[in-house]
Design a protein around this motif. Structure first.
Motif, PDB file in Angstrom:
ATOM      1  N   ALA A 122       0.834  -1.208   0.000  1.00  0.00           N
ATOM      2  CA  ALA A 122       0.000   0.000   0.000  1.00  0.00           C
ATOM      3  C   ALA A 122       0.866   1.255   0.000  1.00  0.00           C
ATOM      4  N   ARG A 123       1.942   1.239   0.761  1.00  0.00           N
ATOM      5  CA  ARG A 123       2.856   2.390   0.806  1.00  0.00           C
ATOM      6  C   ARG A 123       3.490   2.628  -0.569  1.00  0.00           C
ATOM      7  N   ALA A 124       3.943   1.559  -1.214  1.00  0.00           N
ATOM      8  CA  ALA A 124       4.566   1.689  -2.537  1.00  0.00           C
ATOM      9  C   ALA A 124       3.555   2.185  -3.565  1.00  0.00           C
TER      10      ALA A 124
ATOM     11  N   LEU B 141       1.368   6.577  -6.968  1.00  0.00           N
ATOM     12  CA  LEU B 141       0.247   7.449  -7.333  1.00  0.00           C
ATOM     13  C   LEU B 141       0.610   8.913  -7.130  1.00  0.00           C
ATOM     14  N   ARG B 142       1.269   9.213  -6.003  1.00  0.00           N
ATOM     15  CA  ARG B 142       1.677  10.604  -5.773  1.00  0.00           C
ATOM     16  C   ARG B 142       2.679  11.058  -6.828  1.00  0.00           C
TER      17      ARG B 142
ATOM     18  N   THR C 221       2.263  14.325  -9.658  1.00  0.00           N
ATOM     19  CA  THR C 221       3.080  15.501  -9.397  1.00  0.00           C
ATOM     20  C   THR C 221       3.209  16.318 -10.673  1.00  0.00           C
ATOM     21  N   VAL C 222       2.993  17.614 -10.550  1.00  0.00           N
ATOM     22  CA  VAL C 222       3.061  18.522 -11.687  1.00  0.00           C
ATOM     23  C   VAL C 222       4.381  19.273 -11.608  1.00  0.00           C
ATOM     24  N   THR C 223       5.108  19.257 -12.713  1.00  0.00           N
ATOM     25  CA  THR C 223       6.367  19.998 -12.716  1.00  0.00           C
ATOM     26  C   THR C 223       6.073  21.480 -12.817  1.00  0.00           C
ATOM     27  N   ALA C 224       6.947  22.272 -12.233  1.00  0.00           N
ATOM     28  CA  ALA C 224       6.757  23.719 -12.223  1.00  0.00           C
ATOM     29  C   ALA C 224       6.927  24.277 -13.629  1.00  0.00           C
ATOM     30  N   GLU C 225       6.052  25.176 -13.987  1.00  0.00           N
ATOM     31  CA  GLU C 225       6.131  25.845 -15.281  1.00  0.00           C
ATOM     32  C   GLU C 225       6.167  27.342 -15.029  1.00  0.00           C
TER      33      GLU C 225
END
Length: 130
Positions: free
Chosen positions: A68-70, A75-76, A80-84
């Motif tokens: 579950a942790r993996a 999923l996280r 994750t969205v890279t900064a633009e």
């Protein structure tokens, strides 16, 4: 415990493979029922259940928690969205979706500025388009 399993397998094989008829089958079924319900066998069954509860259950719980942790980390990471960096200067209107500049009238940009696309909305879309 191994002896009991072997004897049960031997009895099942004999019952399935015998040609002695129904009477012999019923005799074997009665005997195996008596053995199964005997105090020593049921004591070993209770010991096995307790061992499964106290030894196997925590190990299984650890395995499930690790999985579950993996999965949560994967999923996280996928969400994750890279900064633009979004820059716009007041003198230059943003390009359109096709990469071209909006129409210009009398040498100046159009009076109504076009809305800029929201990078957060585009990154969080679930339909596969980003």
């Amino acid at each position: 415990m191994a002896k009991l399993t072997f004897i049960a397998g031997l009895a099942a094989g004999y019952v399935l493979g015998t040609r002695a008829g129904r009477q012999r089958y019923e005799q074997i079924a009665r005997t195996s029922g008596k053995v199964w319900h005997s105090r020593p066998v049921q004591k070993q069954v209770a010991n096995a259940k307790e061992a499964a509860r106290t030894k196997a259950a925590p190990a299984v719980a650890d395995i499930v928690a690790d999985a579950a942790r993996a999965t949560g980390q994967r999923l996280r990471a996928s969400r994750t969205v890279t900064a633009e960096t979004i820059t716009s200067s007041p003198s230059t209107p943003p390009p359109t979706a096709g990469g071209t500049m909006p129409p210009v009238a009398n040498g100046s940009p159009t009076a109504a500025p076009r809305p800029t696309p929201d990078p957060w909305a585009a990154a969080s879309r679930t339909d596969g388009a980003a």
